[in-house]
Design a protein around this motif. Structure first.
Motif, PDB file in Angstrom:
ATOM      1  N   ARG A 150      -4.672 -16.596  33.632  1.00  0.00           N
ATOM      2  CA  ARG A 150      -5.719 -15.797  32.992  1.00  0.00           C
ATOM      3  C   ARG A 150      -5.071 -14.603  32.308  1.00  0.00           C
ATOM      4  O   ARG A 150      -4.273 -13.891  32.908  1.00  0.00           O
ATOM      5  N   VAL A 151      -5.407 -14.421  31.036  1.00  0.00           N
ATOM      6  CA  VAL A 151      -4.826 -13.360  30.220  1.00  0.00           C
ATOM      7  C   VAL A 151      -5.911 -12.643  29.435  1.00  0.00           C
ATOM      8  O   VAL A 151      -7.030 -13.129  29.302  1.00  0.00           O
ATOM      9  N   VAL A 152      -5.542 -11.486  28.898  1.00  0.00           N
ATOM     10  CA  VAL A 152      -6.350 -10.807  27.889  1.00  0.00           C
ATOM     11  C   VAL A 152      -5.460 -10.682  26.657  1.00  0.00           C
ATOM     12  O   VAL A 152      -4.368 -10.113  26.729  1.00  0.00           O
ATOM     13  N   VAL A 153      -5.918 -11.246  25.552  1.00  0.00           N
ATOM     14  CA  VAL A 153      -5.196 -11.186  24.286  1.00  0.00           C
ATOM     15  C   VAL A 153      -5.878 -10.123  23.441  1.00  0.00           C
ATOM     16  O   VAL A 153      -7.054 -10.259  23.084  1.00  0.00           O
ATOM     17  N   ASN A 154      -5.155  -9.054  23.152  1.00  0.00           N
ATOM     18  CA  ASN A 154      -5.708  -7.912  22.436  1.00  0.00           C
ATOM     19  C   ASN A 154      -5.385  -7.981  20.954  1.00  0.00           C
ATOM     20  O   ASN A 154      -4.215  -8.087  20.573  1.00  0.00           O
ATOM     21  N   LEU A 155      -6.431  -7.903  20.135  1.00  0.00           N
ATOM     22  CA  LEU A 155      -6.302  -7.824  18.687  1.00  0.00           C
ATOM     23  C   LEU A 155      -6.644  -6.391  18.289  1.00  0.00           C
ATOM     24  O   LEU A 155      -7.005  -5.579  19.139  1.00  0.00           O
ATOM     25  N   SER A 156      -6.583  -6.071  17.021  1.00  0.00           N
ATOM     26  CA  SER A 156      -6.841  -4.691  16.602  1.00  0.00           C
ATOM     27  C   SER A 156      -8.286  -4.258  16.835  1.00  0.00           C
ATOM     28  O   SER A 156      -8.544  -3.102  17.138  1.00  0.00           O
TER      29      SER A 156
ATOM     30  N   GLU B  34     -21.358  -6.147  26.010  1.00  0.00           N
ATOM     31  CA  GLU B  34     -21.123  -6.995  27.169  1.00  0.00           C
ATOM     32  C   GLU B  34     -20.205  -8.151  26.748  1.00  0.00           C
ATOM     33  O   GLU B  34     -20.283  -8.613  25.605  1.00  0.00           O
ATOM     34  N   PRO B  35     -19.348  -8.637  27.655  1.00  0.00           N
ATOM     35  CA  PRO B  35     -18.520  -9.805  27.318  1.00  0.00           C
ATOM     36  C   PRO B  35     -19.398 -10.992  26.937  1.00  0.00           C
ATOM     37  O   PRO B  35     -20.454 -11.209  27.529  1.00  0.00           O
ATOM     38  N   GLN B  36     -18.970 -11.738  25.924  1.00  0.00           N
ATOM     39  CA  GLN B  36     -19.718 -12.901  25.451  1.00  0.00           C
ATOM     40  C   GLN B  36     -18.927 -14.164  25.767  1.00  0.00           C
ATOM     41  O   GLN B  36     -17.791 -14.322  25.322  1.00  0.00           O
ATOM     42  N   ARG B  37     -19.533 -15.053  26.537  1.00  0.00           N
ATOM     43  CA  ARG B  37     -18.912 -16.328  26.906  1.00  0.00           C
ATOM     44  C   ARG B  37     -18.764 -17.188  25.652  1.00  0.00           C
ATOM     45  O   ARG B  37     -19.657 -17.237  24.813  1.00  0.00           O
ATOM     46  N   ILE B  38     -17.645 -17.899  25.539  1.00  0.00           N
ATOM     47  CA  ILE B  38     -17.383 -18.756  24.386  1.00  0.00           C
ATOM     48  C   ILE B  38     -17.210 -20.194  24.866  1.00  0.00           C
ATOM     49  O   ILE B  38     -16.410 -20.462  25.766  1.00  0.00           O
ATOM     50  N   ASP B  39     -17.956 -21.108  24.251  1.00  0.00           N
ATOM     51  CA  ASP B  39     -17.803 -22.531  24.560  1.00  0.00           C
ATOM     52  C   ASP B  39     -16.576 -23.079  23.845  1.00  0.00           C
ATOM     53  O   ASP B  39     -16.216 -22.612  22.767  1.00  0.00           O
ATOM     54  N   GLY B  40     -15.935 -24.062  24.442  1.00  0.00           N
ATOM     55  CA  GLY B  40     -14.781 -24.706  23.814  1.00  0.00           C
ATOM     56  C   GLY B  40     -13.529 -23.854  23.899  1.00  0.00           C
ATOM     57  O   GLY B  40     -13.374 -23.023  24.792  1.00  0.00           O
ATOM     58  N   GLU B  41     -12.631 -24.068  22.962  1.00  0.00           N
ATOM     59  CA  GLU B  41     -11.354 -23.349  22.930  1.00  0.00           C
ATOM     60  C   GLU B  41     -11.394 -22.244  21.887  1.00  0.00           C
ATOM     61  O   GLU B  41     -12.088 -22.347  20.883  1.00  0.00           O
ATOM     62  N   VAL B  42     -10.615 -21.201  22.141  1.00  0.00           N
ATOM     63  CA  VAL B  42     -10.421 -20.131  21.166  1.00  0.00           C
ATOM     64  C   VAL B  42      -8.997 -20.274  20.654  1.00  0.00           C
ATOM     65  O   VAL B  42      -8.047 -20.353  21.441  1.00  0.00           O
ATOM     66  N   VAL B  43      -8.842 -20.317  19.336  1.00  0.00           N
ATOM     67  CA  VAL B  43      -7.525 -20.436  18.719  1.00  0.00           C
ATOM     68  C   VAL B  43      -7.240 -19.123  17.997  1.00  0.00           C
ATOM     69  O   VAL B  43      -8.021 -18.680  17.155  1.00  0.00           O
ATOM     70  N   ILE B  44      -6.119 -18.491  18.357  1.00  0.00           N
ATOM     71  CA  ILE B  44      -5.773 -17.180  17.826  1.00  0.00           C
ATOM     72  C   ILE B  44      -4.410 -17.255  17.145  1.00  0.00           C
ATOM     73  O   ILE B  44      -3.457 -17.788  17.723  1.00  0.00           O
ATOM     74  N   GLU B  45      -4.327 -16.713  15.939  1.00  0.00           N
ATOM     75  CA  GLU B  45      -3.034 -16.627  15.254  1.00  0.00           C
ATOM     76  C   GLU B  45      -2.179 -15.568  15.949  1.00  0.00           C
ATOM     77  O   GLU B  45      -2.627 -14.430  16.126  1.00  0.00           O
ATOM     78  N   ARG B  46      -0.980 -15.940  16.363  1.00  0.00           N
ATOM     79  CA  ARG B  46      -0.097 -15.002  17.068  1.00  0.00           C
ATOM     80  C   ARG B  46       0.201 -13.761  16.237  1.00  0.00           C
ATOM     81  O   ARG B  46       0.377 -12.681  16.794  1.00  0.00           O
ATOM     82  N   ALA B  47       0.225 -13.869  14.921  1.00  0.00           N
ATOM     83  CA  ALA B  47       0.509 -12.717  14.057  1.00  0.00           C
ATOM     84  C   ALA B  47      -0.549 -11.626  14.206  1.00  0.00           C
ATOM     85  O   ALA B  47      -0.280 -10.455  13.937  1.00  0.00           O
ATOM     86  N   ARG B  48      -1.757 -11.976  14.649  1.00  0.00           N
ATOM     87  CA  ARG B  48      -2.842 -11.000  14.818  1.00  0.00           C
ATOM     88  C   ARG B  48      -2.825 -10.316  16.180  1.00  0.00           C
ATOM     89  O   ARG B  48      -3.532  -9.351  16.403  1.00  0.00           O
ATOM     90  N   VAL B  49      -2.017 -10.818  17.107  1.00  0.00           N
ATOM     91  CA  VAL B  49      -1.996 -10.304  18.476  1.00  0.00           C
ATOM     92  C   VAL B  49      -1.201  -9.006  18.552  1.00  0.00           C
ATOM     93  O   VAL B  49      -0.051  -8.956  18.128  1.00  0.00           O
ATOM     94  N   GLU B  50      -1.838  -7.962  19.084  1.00  0.00           N
ATOM     95  CA  GLU B  50      -1.146  -6.692  19.290  1.00  0.00           C
ATOM     96  C   GLU B  50      -0.388  -6.703  20.608  1.00  0.00           C
ATOM     97  O   GLU B  50       0.746  -6.275  20.673  1.00  0.00           O
ATOM     98  N   PHE B  51      -1.029  -7.172  21.680  1.00  0.00           N
ATOM     99  CA  PHE B  51      -0.337  -7.361  22.950  1.00  0.00           C
ATOM    100  C   PHE B  51      -1.182  -8.269  23.838  1.00  0.00           C
ATOM    101  O   PHE B  51      -2.359  -8.471  23.615  1.00  0.00           O
ATOM    102  N   THR B  52      -0.512  -8.845  24.840  1.00  0.00           N
ATOM    103  CA  THR B  52      -1.155  -9.763  25.770  1.00  0.00           C
ATOM    104  C   THR B  52      -0.936  -9.270  27.184  1.00  0.00           C
ATOM    105  O   THR B  52       0.174  -8.860  27.535  1.00  0.00           O
ATOM    106  N   GLN B  53      -1.993  -9.283  27.975  1.00  0.00           N
ATOM    107  CA  GLN B  53      -1.914  -8.887  29.381  1.00  0.00           C
ATOM    108  C   GLN B  53      -2.100 -10.121  30.251  1.00  0.00           C
ATOM    109  O   GLN B  53      -3.049 -10.884  30.036  1.00  0.00           O
TER     110      GLN B  53
END
Length: 72
Positions: free
Chosen positions: A12-18, A47-66
């Protein structure tokens, strides 16, 4: 694959974008993309919003990952 991604894969991670973040299980790294499953959208002041399916994130947009403690 970089060491942090091997360590974080299937955890389990948190992927932070800008402007927002996604919390979920880091399922795969596919080229320039990160794939999260069992994910939530995190935005300031909402409030956090649940997302169905997969989330695909471009690594270039990631500021940091926890990687969350006990997130395995």
């Amino acid at each position: 694959m970089f060491a942090w991604r091997r360590t974080a894969l299937r955890k389990r991670v948190v992927v932070n974008l800008s402007d927002k973040a996604f919390a979920g299980v880091l399922w795969a790294k596919r080229g320039p993309l990160l794939v999260l499953r069992d994910a939530e959208l995190l935005e300031p002041g909402r409030e956090p919003q649940r997302i169905d399916g997969e989330v695909v994130i471009e690594r270039a947009r990631v500021e940091f990952t926890q990687v969350l403690a006990g997130g395995g």
